[in-house]
Structures are given as C-alpha cells and as structure tokens.
Design an enzyme around this catalytic site. Structure first.
Site, PDB file in Angstrom:
ATOM      1  N   ARG A  12      -8.894  -5.001   1.897  1.00  0.00           N
ATOM      2  CA  ARG A  12      -9.743  -4.838   3.081  1.00  0.00           C
ATOM      3  C   ARG A  12      -9.273  -3.785   4.064  1.00  0.00           C
ATOM      4  NH1 ARG A  12      -8.897  -9.942   1.804  1.00  0.00           N
ATOM      5  NH2 ARG A  12     -10.646 -11.280   1.217  1.00  0.00           N
TER       6      ARG A  12
ATOM      7  N   HIS B 272      -0.193 -16.708  -4.860  1.00  0.00           N
ATOM      8  CA  HIS B 272      -1.378 -16.382  -5.653  1.00  0.00           C
ATOM      9  C   HIS B 272      -1.035 -15.978  -7.082  1.00  0.00           C
ATOM     10  CE1 HIS B 272      -3.760 -15.579  -1.695  1.00  0.00           C
ATOM     11  NE2 HIS B 272      -3.569 -16.863  -1.938  1.00  0.00           N
TER      12      HIS B 272
ATOM     13  N   CYS C 193      -5.665 -21.968 -28.654  1.00  0.00           N
ATOM     14  CA  CYS C 193      -6.844 -22.845 -28.714  1.00  0.00           C
ATOM     15  C   CYS C 193      -8.174 -22.089 -28.682  1.00  0.00           C
ATOM     16  CB  CYS C 193      -6.804 -23.864 -27.571  1.00  0.00           C
ATOM     17  SG  CYS C 193      -7.217 -23.156 -25.972  1.00  0.00           S
TER      18      CYS C 193
ATOM     19  N   ASN D 204       0.626  -5.959  11.335  1.00  0.00           N
ATOM     20  CA  ASN D 204      -0.542  -5.560  10.551  1.00  0.00           C
ATOM     21  C   ASN D 204      -1.267  -4.425  11.262  1.00  0.00           C
ATOM     22  OD1 ASN D 204      -1.917  -6.496   8.037  1.00  0.00           O
ATOM     23  ND2 ASN D 204      -3.696  -6.477   9.392  1.00  0.00           N
TER      24      ASN D 204
ATOM     25  N   GLN E 121       1.379 -13.337  -0.921  1.00  0.00           N
ATOM     26  CA  GLN E 121       0.056 -13.426  -1.556  1.00  0.00           C
ATOM     27  C   GLN E 121      -0.059 -12.364  -2.642  1.00  0.00           C
ATOM     28  OE1 GLN E 121      -3.173 -13.933   1.656  1.00  0.00           O
ATOM     29  NE2 GLN E 121      -1.396 -13.233   2.808  1.00  0.00           N
TER      30      GLN E 121
ATOM     31  N   CYS F   4      -6.014 -24.626 -22.423  1.00  0.00           N
ATOM     32  CA  CYS F   4      -4.843 -25.444 -22.786  1.00  0.00           C
ATOM     33  C   CYS F   4      -3.620 -25.145 -21.926  1.00  0.00           C
ATOM     34  CB  CYS F   4      -4.502 -25.249 -24.265  1.00  0.00           C
ATOM     35  SG  CYS F   4      -3.811 -23.619 -24.636  1.00  0.00           S
TER      36      CYS F   4
ATOM     37  N   THR G 238       0.840  -1.220   0.000  1.00  0.00           N
ATOM     38  CA  THR G 238       0.000   0.000   0.000  1.00  0.00           C
ATOM     39  C   THR G 238       0.865   1.256   0.000  1.00  0.00           C
ATOM     40  OG1 THR G 238      -0.209  -0.130   2.409  1.00  0.00           O
ATOM     41  CG2 THR G 238      -2.028  -1.038   1.120  1.00  0.00           C
TER      42      THR G 238
HETATM   43  P1  NAD Z   1      -6.056  -7.635   2.643  1.00  0.00           P
HETATM   44  O1  NAD Z   1      -6.445  -6.441   1.816  1.00  0.00           O
HETATM   45  O2  NAD Z   1      -7.121  -8.589   3.019  1.00  0.00           O
HETATM   46  O3  NAD Z   1      -5.370  -7.126   3.991  1.00  0.00           O
HETATM   47  C1  NAD Z   1      -4.328  -6.191   3.995  1.00  0.00           C
HETATM   48  C2  NAD Z   1      -4.043  -5.846   5.447  1.00  0.00           C
HETATM   49  O4  NAD Z   1      -2.896  -5.004   5.477  1.00  0.00           O
HETATM   50  C3  NAD Z   1      -5.195  -5.095   6.129  1.00  0.00           C
HETATM   51  O5  NAD Z   1      -5.547  -5.783   7.315  1.00  0.00           O
HETATM   52  C4  NAD Z   1      -4.614  -3.711   6.428  1.00  0.00           C
HETATM   53  O6  NAD Z   1      -5.034  -3.216   7.692  1.00  0.00           O
HETATM   54  C5  NAD Z   1      -3.110  -3.969   6.417  1.00  0.00           C
HETATM   55  N1  NAD Z   1      -2.320  -2.836   5.949  1.00  0.00           N
HETATM   56  C6  NAD Z   1      -2.487  -2.136   4.806  1.00  0.00           C
HETATM   57  N2  NAD Z   1      -1.515  -1.231   4.638  1.00  0.00           N
HETATM   58  C7  NAD Z   1      -0.697  -1.360   5.732  1.00  0.00           C
HETATM   59  C8  NAD Z   1       0.490  -0.699   6.138  1.00  0.00           C
HETATM   60  N3  NAD Z   1       1.056   0.261   5.392  1.00  0.00           N
HETATM   61  N4  NAD Z   1       1.062  -1.047   7.326  1.00  0.00           N
HETATM   62  C9  NAD Z   1       0.494  -2.027   8.087  1.00  0.00           C
HETATM   63  N5  NAD Z   1      -0.611  -2.710   7.728  1.00  0.00           N
HETATM   64  C10 NAD Z   1      -1.206  -2.375   6.563  1.00  0.00           C
HETATM   65  O7  NAD Z   1      -4.853  -8.341   1.890  1.00  0.00           O
HETATM   66  P2  NAD Z   1      -4.396  -9.883   1.875  1.00  0.00           P
HETATM   67  O8  NAD Z   1      -4.517 -10.455   3.236  1.00  0.00           O
HETATM   68  O9  NAD Z   1      -3.099  -9.913   1.163  1.00  0.00           O
HETATM   69  O10 NAD Z   1      -5.502 -10.601   0.961  1.00  0.00           O
HETATM   70  C11 NAD Z   1      -5.914  -9.986  -0.227  1.00  0.00           C
HETATM   71  C12 NAD Z   1      -5.794 -10.850  -1.474  1.00  0.00           C
HETATM   72  O11 NAD Z   1      -5.795  -9.978  -2.595  1.00  0.00           O
HETATM   73  C13 NAD Z   1      -4.514 -11.625  -1.600  1.00  0.00           C
HETATM   74  O12 NAD Z   1      -4.880 -12.859  -2.086  1.00  0.00           O
HETATM   75  C14 NAD Z   1      -3.672 -10.903  -2.655  1.00  0.00           C
HETATM   76  O13 NAD Z   1      -3.237 -11.834  -3.619  1.00  0.00           O
HETATM   77  C15 NAD Z   1      -4.633  -9.999  -3.377  1.00  0.00           C
HETATM   78  N6  NAD Z   1      -4.156  -8.598  -3.534  1.00  0.00           N
HETATM   79  C16 NAD Z   1      -2.863  -8.363  -3.917  1.00  0.00           C
HETATM   80  C17 NAD Z   1      -2.412  -7.059  -4.050  1.00  0.00           C
HETATM   81  C18 NAD Z   1      -0.968  -6.839  -4.479  1.00  0.00           C
HETATM   82  O14 NAD Z   1      -0.382  -7.691  -5.142  1.00  0.00           O
HETATM   83  N7  NAD Z   1      -0.347  -5.730  -4.091  1.00  0.00           N
HETATM   84  C19 NAD Z   1      -3.262  -5.975  -3.809  1.00  0.00           C
HETATM   85  C20 NAD Z   1      -4.600  -6.253  -3.427  1.00  0.00           C
HETATM   86  C21 NAD Z   1      -5.031  -7.580  -3.297  1.00  0.00           C
END
Ligand code: NAD
Length: 250
Positions: free
Chosen positions: A30, A115, A151, A214, A97, A126, A22
């Site tokens: 989320r 993922h 395909c 987190n 992930q 295919c 982020t």
């Molecule tokens: P999630 O969005 O469910 O959770 C992210 C968590 O990170 C949240 O609980 C949030 O409070 C916390 N967070 C966000 N920024 C933060 C920061 N700077 N410092 C501390 N905490 C912070 O994400 P997830 O658990 O990875 O699951 C989401 C799914 O979506 C995964 O399967 C992933 O593959 C995919 N996804 C990937 C990306 C990416 O590749 N960057 C982005 C969005 C979603």
C-alpha cells in the site's frame, strides 16, 4: 522522545511490516510504489478463497511466487539495526508480517512469522509441508499448478493470504509478547491488516509505550508516544545508536 524510549527500554518488541523490506527492493502493498497501489487486480491473488476456488488464480500466484524479488534480496540497514538492538539485549522479539525471511538473513535470532513464510509450501488438504524450492522446480518444469505429492490436494505457499486464519499458537505468542513488553517498536506497516494491527492497541493498553515508524499515517498513530516518518533505513539505525548511547552519524 523516541531515542529516550529506546535508550530506556529493557523488554522491547518490534512489529514489522512490508515497509521494512522496500529498501531491499521488495515492494510493499500500500505504499506509493506498492503492488496494490499500481495494480488493484494483484489483490485478488492474495485472497485465500480466490486461490482455493480458481485454478487461474493459483497459476498466476505460482508464476508470481517464482518471480518474487525476495529470492535475490539482501537485508538492508533497517533489518540490521533490529539485529543490533537484539544483540544489545534491548529487543526481545521481532514479530513480523513479512514472509521474506530478511530479518533472519540479517542475523535476527528471535523472529515470529505472523503471516508465515514463502520459503515453504503446504498442502491445504493434508498439511504436508515442504521447502518451496521443490514446488518451484515443478513450476519451472511446466506444472502450472503443482498439487500435493502426498494426497493430490491444493498446494499453497505457507503464507497467510487475506481471509485465511493465522496459526493460533503463533498469534498467541505474539499477543503474550506485546502484553509484556515495555516498548513496542512498529516499523513499516500501514496497520490495516488484522489481527496484526490490533497488537498495537493491545500493547498500549497493557502499558507499553509505542514508537511508530512509518512513512505514511496509520489508524494507530494516536496510540503512539512517538511517530517517526523518515525512511526506515535511516530511522532504525538512529534508534539503535540511541540504545548504544551514541550520536548517530549517517
Ligand atoms: P503495507 O504495504 O500495507 O504497508 C507498508 C507501509 O510501509 C506503508 O504505509 C508505507 O508508507 C510504509 N513504508 C514503505 N517503505 C517505507 C520505508 N522505506 N520507510 C518508511 N516507511 C515505509 O504493508 P503491511 O502493513 O506489512 O501489510 C501488508 C501485508 O502484505 C502483510 O500481511 C505482509 O505479510 C504482506 N507483504 C509482505 C511483504 C514482504 O514480506 N516483504 C511484501 C508485501 C506484502
């Protein structure tokens, strides 16, 4: 406590989620500014069966893929701190992930993409696999839902959508790694997506100490020896300097 655990770790594994990226400008799902928090309909685009069943969903998914902020994103201090832990010999593997390849762009050499990756496209019929650039060039040229060149099957980014099975070999490697680590460092995941989240319980029951970083609470907080709520761009560099035996000065 977390600093001591990192300083003493010899076989650490990191489990990362969208929160690590982020601070690179890629929204999570989320968190407070997450894609799903702002637009619940976005969840539909991430469901495997909707993608297979609906041309409309596929077209929206290709548009979203073309505009994804990861294409221009750069790694942040959290990614770099994990690279430092890897180079120091503390961190054995990053199980992520994330699909954005920012760990690798930061210089991490041992990354397991649980993922998948948005940098490739795969045919659901295919299995033909190609770089994502080719598919996105076709979208830019006017194909709203590009099909498989080989395909004619449904083409999809090589990411795991909700309801789609993970690559069993990749999941097995992740399980083996967390079962044999001494410290599991979890960073930026709500731990609500299975089977990824289950790796935390598996590590703890195999004897690893869990450090959970987190911003918001997770269902696995009780498994953790230490929980850190600060921004990952500060928390992870502080832990990396603990491994180096240094005082961290932001
Ligand atoms: P999630 O969005 O469910 O959770 C992210 C968590 O990170 C949240 O609980 C949030 O409070 C916390 N967070 C966000 N920024 C933060 C920061 N700077 N410092 C501390 N905490 C912070 O994400 P997830 O658990 O990875 O699951 C989401 C799914 O979506 C995964 O399967 C992933 O593959 C995919 N996804 C990937 C990306 C990416 O590749 N960057 C982005 C969005 C979603």
């Amino acid at each position: 406590m977390a600093r001591e655990l990192v300083a003493g770790a010899r076989r650490m594994v990191a489990l990362t989620g969208a929160g690590v990226s982020t601070e690179s400008g890629i929204p999570d799902f989320r968190g407070p500014n997450g894609l799903w928090t702002r637009d619940p309909l976005a969840e539909r685009l991430s469901r495997f069966q909707s993608y297979v069943d609906s041309r409309e969903v596929r077209e929206a998914a290709w548009r979203a893929r073309a505009e994804h902020p990861a294409w221009g994103a750069e790694p942040n201090a959290a990614h770099r701190a994990l690279v430092e832990l890897e180079r120091r010999g503390t961190l054995r593997l990053v199980v992520t992930q994330n699909i954005d390849r920012l760990h690798q762009k930061a210089g991490a050499e041992r990354v397991l993409e649980l993922h998948g990756t948005m940098f490739e496209a795969v045919c659901l019929g295919c299995g033909d696999r190609r770089g994502m650039r080719e598919a996105l060039d076709r979208v830019a040229a006017g194909e709203a839902d590009p099909d498989c060149r080989r395909c004619g099957g449904i083409l999809k980014s090589a990411t795991i959508s909700f309801g789609q099975a993970l690559d069993p070999a990749v999941l097995e490697r992740a399980r083996v790694a967390v079962c044999s680590c001494d410290v599991l460092l979890v960073a930026g995941s709500s731990l609500t997506v299975q089977p990824a989240a289950g790796l935390v319980g598996l590590a703890a029951s195999s004897g690893a100490r869990v450090i959970l970083c987190n911003a918001s609470p997770t269902p696995y907080d009780d498994f953790a020896a230490a929980v850190l709520r600060g921004p990952l761009g500060e928390v992870l560099p502080a832990l990396a300097s603990a491994a180096a035996g240094e005082e961290h000065r932001p």
